[in-house]
Write an enzyme that holds these catalytic residues in place. Structure first.
Site, PDB file in Angstrom:
ATOM      1  N   GLU A 146     -14.985  42.478  30.187  1.00  0.00           N
ATOM      2  CA  GLU A 146     -15.032  41.534  29.066  1.00  0.00           C
ATOM      3  C   GLU A 146     -13.786  41.709  28.231  1.00  0.00           C
ATOM      4  O   GLU A 146     -13.413  42.836  27.896  1.00  0.00           O
ATOM      5  CB  GLU A 146     -16.225  41.788  28.137  1.00  0.00           C
ATOM      6  CG  GLU A 146     -17.536  41.276  28.636  1.00  0.00           C
ATOM      7  CD  GLU A 146     -18.642  41.361  27.586  1.00  0.00           C
ATOM      8  OE1 GLU A 146     -18.350  41.160  26.385  1.00  0.00           O
ATOM      9  OE2 GLU A 146     -19.779  41.634  27.966  1.00  0.00           O
TER      10      GLU A 146
HETATM   11  C1  BGP Z   1     -20.054  41.423  23.907  1.00  0.00           C
HETATM   12  C2  BGP Z   1     -21.274  40.991  24.654  1.00  0.00           C
HETATM   13  C3  BGP Z   1     -21.280  39.593  25.112  1.00  0.00           C
HETATM   14  C4  BGP Z   1     -20.457  38.672  24.279  1.00  0.00           C
HETATM   15  C5  BGP Z   1     -19.195  39.210  23.723  1.00  0.00           C
HETATM   16  C6  BGP Z   1     -18.519  38.365  22.688  1.00  0.00           C
HETATM   17  O1  BGP Z   1     -20.391  42.346  22.943  1.00  0.00           O
HETATM   18  O2  BGP Z   1     -21.507  41.810  25.780  1.00  0.00           O
HETATM   19  O3  BGP Z   1     -22.587  39.206  25.390  1.00  0.00           O
HETATM   20  O4  BGP Z   1     -21.033  37.593  23.752  1.00  0.00           O
HETATM   21  O5  BGP Z   1     -19.389  40.477  23.180  1.00  0.00           O
HETATM   22  O6  BGP Z   1     -19.216  38.430  21.484  1.00  0.00           O
HETATM   23  P1  BGP Z   1     -19.632  37.174  20.661  1.00  0.00           P
HETATM   24  O7  BGP Z   1     -20.399  36.299  21.581  1.00  0.00           O
HETATM   25  O8  BGP Z   1     -20.457  37.671  19.565  1.00  0.00           O
HETATM   26  O9  BGP Z   1     -18.373  36.560  20.206  1.00  0.00           O
END
Ligand code: BGP
Length: 478
Positions: free
Chosen positions: A377
């Site tokens: 991610e």
């Molecule tokens: C991480 C999670 C995701 C995701 C991402 C972005 O913490 O694993 O599920 O969504 O962050 O965060 P956000 O959607 O709050 O911008």
């Protein structure tokens, strides 16, 4: 000079079931945590951080964007075709536990749920896209939350074991790469998301969170063992939220503070899941915070024998911190705390942008563990504008990704063993922390708005063509 990535590098994108599938009541699916989290930054963040969250859905009060997600449940073929057009080698998705076991504690799985993921994996296989599957991504079945109190309860280990053995047996010919718990170390921060309970009070937060984490360590170790038995050649990783902690200045007290915070937040879970034992530094922390972990005989042995094959992690930001913060400094840092870093700019959501921090993170992790790493991610949540001609010129996203990919390339040159990169939210989806659609990460725009309106139509952003070329040149052309 252009950076270089290894042959066979796994380029792709990442998602989670609850944030894109929708169809929250179809196919025999039971409710899960995300189905009762309201939309809107104010509502959601407040609830996630609160104690004593009431899990009853009050439909009149809020909207629930995860109910529809971006309708991937019905549109997965179109979406996978778009991923294939970009040249994805891998696609990270999660399986919604409550599609497979609607309540979480049944003895027999729900065939319709299993069949859905068969269709998704078959579609990916058509394009030679390797699935990377998260087994638990903020989707605890609601019944397990309400009846058992989430992961505080040891019973969940048994239910999880049943769930993963069903997954491994069913998908053994289709899925090689698995991740156990998404961002496992984020649990003490927001126990509701990862551990499926909202602390009764601030006093119980740490005790209950670390107990819940222990149950997840045991469950994860069992999953690793089962996976290796059932799927020879499978690779099973842990998943951390990793944010290097910088000392605000060279005051040794602050340097020490940053080191200690990093050990608890960044290192503790990895040490257990990769090295197979509780690290010695945690004893003092537990003692000083009055934390007592209940363990069963054999837990530590199991943890030792169920170590992961690789480390995956999310990287969005670093954290800058100091021991004594003034009242004005508190809350000025990132989502995960700390103080403002004067050298960094932040996104519209206040997440500091720090590509160098990704190189630091990769070197810290590889230096500590010497196991392969996978960035699963990373990305920029931003508002996008659709121009009159339908184009979306997201140069800010391209700039963000370019710098982070370059930093990864530098880390590879530093000697880090890196398996792949899946940027977060490769297609726009519902934000986890804010429940908004307008916080967009995708290469693919989805016409769905915060108020629930929109046609769900997909379109290619400028970054779509850029990323396609990055993959085609294996990262040489950024
Ligand atoms: C991480 C999670 C995701 C995701 C991402 C972005 O913490 O694993 O599920 O969504 O962050 O965060 P956000 O959607 O709050 O911008």
């Amino acid at each position: 000079m252009a950076v270089k990535f290894p042959e066979g590098f796994l380029w792709g994108g990442a998602t989670a079931a609850n944030q894109l599938e929708g169809a929250y009541k179809e196919g025999g699916k039971g409710l899960n945590l995300a189905d009762v989290l309201p939309g809107g930054k104010e509502n959601r963040l407040k609830l996630l951080a609160s104690t004593g969250f009431d899990f009853e859905i009050d439909k009149s009060k809020y909207t629930y964007p995860n109910h529809e997600g971006i309708d991937f449940y019905h549109r997965y073929k179109e979406d996978i075709a778009l991923f294939a057009e970009m040249g994805f080698k891998t696609f990270r998705l999660s399986i919604a536990w409550s599609r497979i076991f609607p309540n979480g504690d049944e003895l027999e799985p729900n065939e319709e749920g299993l069949a859905f993921y068969d269709r998704v994996f078959d579609e990916l296989a058509k394009y030679n896209i390797e699935p990377l599957v998260t087994i638990a991504h903020y989707e605890t079945p609601l019944h397990l939350i309400k009846e058992y109190g989430g992961w505080r309860n040891r019973k969940l280990v048994e239910f999880f074991e049943r769930y993963v053995s069903v997954l491994f047996n069913r998908y053994k010919d289709k899925v090689k790469y698995w991740l156990t718990f998404n961002e496992i170390n984020g649990a003490t921060h927001m126990p509701l998301l990862g551990l499926g309970f909202s602390p009764e009070s601030e006093e119980t937060r740490l005790q209950d969170s670390f107990q819940g984490l222990h149950h997840q360590f045991v469950a994860s170790a069992k999953a690793v063992q089962l996976g290796h038995e059932i799927i020879p050649g499978s690779q099973i990783g842990c998943m951390l939220i990793y944010a290097p902690v910088y000392s605000f200045d060279s005051n040794p007290e602050n340097v020490l503070y940053a080191q200690q915070e990093a050990r608890i937040f960044n290192n503790f879970c990895g040490d257990v899941q990769v090295r197979g034992e509780y690290p010695s530094f945690i004893d003092r922390y537990f003692r000083e915070n009055n934390i007592h972990i209940e363990m069963e005989d054999g837990d530590l042995q199991l943890i030792k024998e169920g170590t992961v094959d690789f480390i995956s992690f999310s990287y969005y930001m670093s954290r800058t911190d100091k021991k004594n913060k003034t009242p004005e400094e508190i809350g000025q840092g990132n989502l995960i705390g700390g103080v403002k870093n004067p050298f960094l700019e932040a996104s519209d959501w206040g997440w500091e942008i720090d590509p160098v921090g990704l190189r630091i993170a990769l070197n810290e992790l590889y230096g500590r563990y010497q196991v392969p790493l996978f960035v699963v991610e990373n990305g920029l949540g931003a508002y996008d504008t659709v121009e009159e001609d339908g184009s979306i010129n997201d140069d800010y996203r391209i700039d963000y990704l370019r710098e982070h990919i370059r930093a990864m390339g530098e880390a590879v040159d530093d000697g880090v063993e890196l398996m792949g990169y899946t940027s977060w939210g490769c297609i726009d989806l519902v934000s986890a922390s804010s429940g908004e659609m307008s916080k967009r990460y995708g290469f693919i725009y989805v016409d769905k708005q915060d108020d629930g309106s929109g046609s769900f139509e997909r379109s290619r952003k400028k970054s779509f063509y850029w990323y396609k070329n990055v993959i085609a040149t294996n990262g040489e052309e950024l």
